[in-house]
Design a protein around this motif. Sequence first.
Motif, PDB file in Angstrom:
ATOM      1  N   LYS A  27       0.811  -1.218   0.000  1.00 31.00           N
ATOM      2  CA  LYS A  27       0.000   0.000   0.000  1.00 31.00           C
ATOM      3  C   LYS A  27       0.844   1.269   0.000  1.00 31.00           C
ATOM      4  O   LYS A  27       0.551   2.241  -0.688  1.00 31.00           O
ATOM      5  N   PHE A  30       2.352   1.878  -3.415  1.00 32.39           N
ATOM      6  CA  PHE A  30       1.293   2.260  -4.348  1.00 32.39           C
ATOM      7  C   PHE A  30       0.859   3.699  -4.098  1.00 32.39           C
ATOM      8  O   PHE A  30       0.712   4.488  -5.038  1.00 32.39           O
ATOM      9  N   ASP A  89       2.497  -5.459 -12.404  1.00 33.25           N
ATOM     10  CA  ASP A  89       1.208  -5.022 -11.870  1.00 33.25           C
ATOM     11  C   ASP A  89       0.503  -4.084 -12.847  1.00 33.25           C
ATOM     12  O   ASP A  89       1.133  -3.386 -13.627  1.00 33.25           O
ATOM     13  N   TYR A  91      -2.992  -1.360 -12.654  1.00 31.67           N
ATOM     14  CA  TYR A  91      -4.073  -0.779 -11.859  1.00 31.67           C
ATOM     15  C   TYR A  91      -4.910   0.138 -12.732  1.00 31.67           C
ATOM     16  O   TYR A  91      -4.386   0.953 -13.486  1.00 31.67           O
TER      17      TYR A  91
END
Length: 490
Positions: A27, A30, A89, A91
């Motif tokens: 977290k 990010f 990743d 998002y």
Amino acid sequence: MSKTINLFEFVKYSWKKSEELKDLPKKKKFSDELEKVLDHIWLERNKFIPSENLYYLSKSKKQRFIDFRKNEIVPRNWIGTIHFRGKEDEYIINLLPKIFHNENKNLNEIEINGIFTHILWWLTGSEKQNYSTVENSLEALESNLLEVMVYLFSEYTLDVFSSNSYNYYETVEEDLQTVKGYTDFNQYVNNYARGNHHIIPCVYDSFQYNNKFNQIVKYVARLLKDFTKNKITKRNLEELLFILDEVEYKTVTIEDCDQVILNPIYTEFKTILDNCKLFLSSLSVYKWKDDYSVFALLIPSEKLFENFIFSILKNNQGDQIKRVSRSRPGRSYLAKQLPDKNRFKMLSDIVLKLATNDYLIFDTKYKKIYNSNIDDDELDPIYNISQSDIYQMVSYAIASGVSNIGLIYPSLPSEDKNKELPIYEISDALSDGKLIRIFPFKVDIIHSKGLEFEVIGKLEDVFLEAKNKLIGQLHTVVETIYNFKIETTK
């Protein structure tokens, strides 16, 4: 890993507790990366965002898209998509309109697609993005606003270019050995002095396929193709690029779109240009530390609501309205800084000149208003209409000489539609007690079935009933204010 995160404007999302964020790995990393990316987009915003909104004029170097707090984040007044794609990743962050937020319910995929469809409808009415002519089923697409918009653009543009080509006379300057068009004699004198008397600098008009409009379309198509994951969209854009193969590929900007002047008969090309302008004015595309590619499309929600209402009124004036514009009588600045400088420019959202030559001023307020039951001197205790909104409208009335002002708010999906809002009356002591009246209204900009409706066929057909209802409401607003004025002057 691909992760879609749906966030609503002005809703607090806890990193530890909210369903949207609690399962995110790493977290802290990010959060830090997202904030830095948004800072970059914010600093570059003047390159791709119009300047009418006051947020754009901010001198702050910190982004104003999302508030990052110690234990939570809060999206601000922007809707759209921020797309990160990394080596491992991926998002997709959807920023959604606050009027659809329901704290007691998590929306399913159909409802999220319903929100995107509403945004597209608002865009078709506000920025001339004529997606309404495209046959489509948004249910077949991913829950990603950017992908939806790119898909619709690719379908429409490919359909137009498959049956039409755009050629345009452009002025060409070229050195030739025979005269074509007319000779640039100033340049020819220089050539003659250098012993190049056989080289004639000519200026002529040429019917060009490789013109600025086609260059804009090619640039936008390649930009979108490199990022979309939708197979149908990618195929459409590849076919479009094949058609435009002979057109020079060059980087273009929003300013290039403004330089293209299309013949009014080319309505379909005007639609394409408007869509290219939307993408170029709302997109930020770049590499971030060689780890992420970032593709962001962000639209200021207040401006979208304002433009939507303005366009609906302007295109459906009826008998009682002579003109809809943003130009109003009176002065343009609230105050004068002595000795001779104007200060505090006033920007009217909507100005109506009626058939009777009377004026009405409307200001759109993209806010939730409802029964708040909050004891706060800054808010109406029943309707939570803010004091600052009333102050602003009073200043508009004093500066323009128009004493009847309307405030237009969006209705919420689950509220009582029949509840009337109060009228506020202010006595202007500086004008011998002239009364200023402020009329708040709510209008429906949401489909009658909310978010669970079938999206088949043309967008304009899907929202035809909702559009007609909105037109009726806006005409009623105008009639109500004017009739109130007549009754009180008898």
